[in-house]
Enzyme design. Sequence first.
Site, short mmCIF file in Angstrom:
data_model
loop_
_atom_site.label_atom_id
_atom_site.label_comp_id
_atom_site.label_asym_id
_atom_site.label_seq_id
_atom_site.Cartn_x
_atom_site.Cartn_y
_atom_site.Cartn_z
N SER A 103 -0.25 -54.28 20.62
CA SER A 103 0.00 -54.28 22.08
C SER A 103 -0.67 -55.42 22.83
O SER A 103 -1.04 -55.27 23.99
CB SER A 103 -0.42 -52.93 22.70
N ASN A 146 5.63 -61.44 15.61
CA ASN A 146 6.35 -60.57 14.69
C ASN A 146 7.52 -59.96 15.47
O ASN A 146 7.33 -59.03 16.25
CB ASN A 146 5.40 -59.47 14.18
N GLY A 200 2.61 -51.16 19.28
CA GLY A 200 3.79 -50.72 20.03
C GLY A 200 3.52 -49.56 20.98
O GLY A 200 4.43 -48.94 21.49
N HIS A 236 2.31 -55.18 6.47
CA HIS A 236 2.34 -54.64 7.84
C HIS A 236 2.33 -53.11 7.77
O HIS A 236 2.89 -52.52 6.85
CB HIS A 236 3.59 -55.15 8.57
N LYS A 267 9.88 -58.26 14.30
CA LYS A 267 10.35 -57.03 13.65
C LYS A 267 11.89 -57.09 13.56
O LYS A 267 12.43 -58.19 13.45
CB LYS A 267 9.85 -55.79 14.41
N GLU A 316 4.00 -50.95 9.23
CA GLU A 316 5.33 -50.34 9.14
C GLU A 316 5.86 -50.41 7.71
O GLU A 316 6.56 -49.52 7.24
CB GLU A 316 6.28 -51.03 10.14
N GLU A 375 -4.80 -54.83 12.59
CA GLU A 375 -3.92 -54.16 13.55
C GLU A 375 -4.16 -52.65 13.48
O GLU A 375 -3.64 -51.99 12.58
CB GLU A 375 -2.46 -54.44 13.21
#
Length: 252
Positions: free
Chosen positions: A212, A10, A173, A95, A12, A97, A167
Site C-alpha cells: 500500500s 508490480n 492492497g 510474491h 499484477k 500472492e 511486504e
Amino acid sequence: MSRQTIIAANWKMNGNLALVDTMTSKINSINFAENVKVVICPSSPYLVALSSKVSNEAINVGAQNISEYAKGAYTGEISADMLNEMSVNYAIVGHSERRSLFGESSAQVAQKVKAALANGITPLLCIGESEAERIAEQTETVLSAQLQPVIDEIGIESFKNVVIAYEPVWAIGTGKTASPEMAQETHKFIREFIAQHNAEIADGISLLYGGSVNAATSEELFAQTDIDGGLIGGASLKVDEFSQICSTSKGS
Ligand code: PGA
C-alpha cells in the site's frame, strides 16, 4: 555505504498496451539520481512492448514470476532464458500472492532465485508475514524461515545480486501501510539476519518495502535507514502517482 535505490512496479494482472504507452512516455523523461533504478513488472504479454518503449537508462523491465525449470513440458511457464532473450533483467520471485494462491513454497522460491541468477536476472525476492503472524509476534521467525532456504540453496555470496522486498501480507492492497518506524524495524532485522551470514553483503543489499505504498507515504518510508526503495502495486498503475513516487526517490 551507498546502496542502489530501487522503485519497482508490480502491475499484477492489470494494465494493457495503453498503460505501457502512457506510463513510459511519462517516466522516460524523469531525471533520476545516479543510484536510482526503476523496474516495471507488467504481465508477461506486455514485456516486449514495454522494453521497446523504455528510453531512459534508469528504467528496467521485470517479470512477475520465473520458472525454476530451464525448459521442457511445463505448460504456462516462462523460463529465465526466455526472459533474458527479451531483455528482461529483473524478476519478482516469491510474491505472497504466488505463495498463497499458487502454493509456492520457500524451497521452490529458492530454486526460482537460483534460475534467475544463473541467467543474469536480478531476483526481487519477496518475503513477509501475515497479520496473524505479526499479532502472534512471529514476524522474525517467519521472515527467517523464508530467507534461510534461499541462503542454503544459493549461498550468501550470491545475495550480492539479489534484492529483497519486505511486504507484510496484511499491508498488500489493503491501504494499511506499515508505519515508517515499523517498516524500518523489520528492515533492520532483515539486514541483521543477512549480516549474521556476511556483514559486507548485508551492508550492500537493497531492501525494498512493499504494501500500500503511495505518493503520500513513499518519501517518508524510503527515507528510513534500512529502506532502499519500494515495490509498488496499486499505485504503480496510476501514471501521475507512480511518476510522483519515482520523482521523490532521491537516492542516497
Ligand atoms: P500494493 O501491492 O502496493 O497494491 O499493496 C504491493 C505488492 O503486492 O507488491
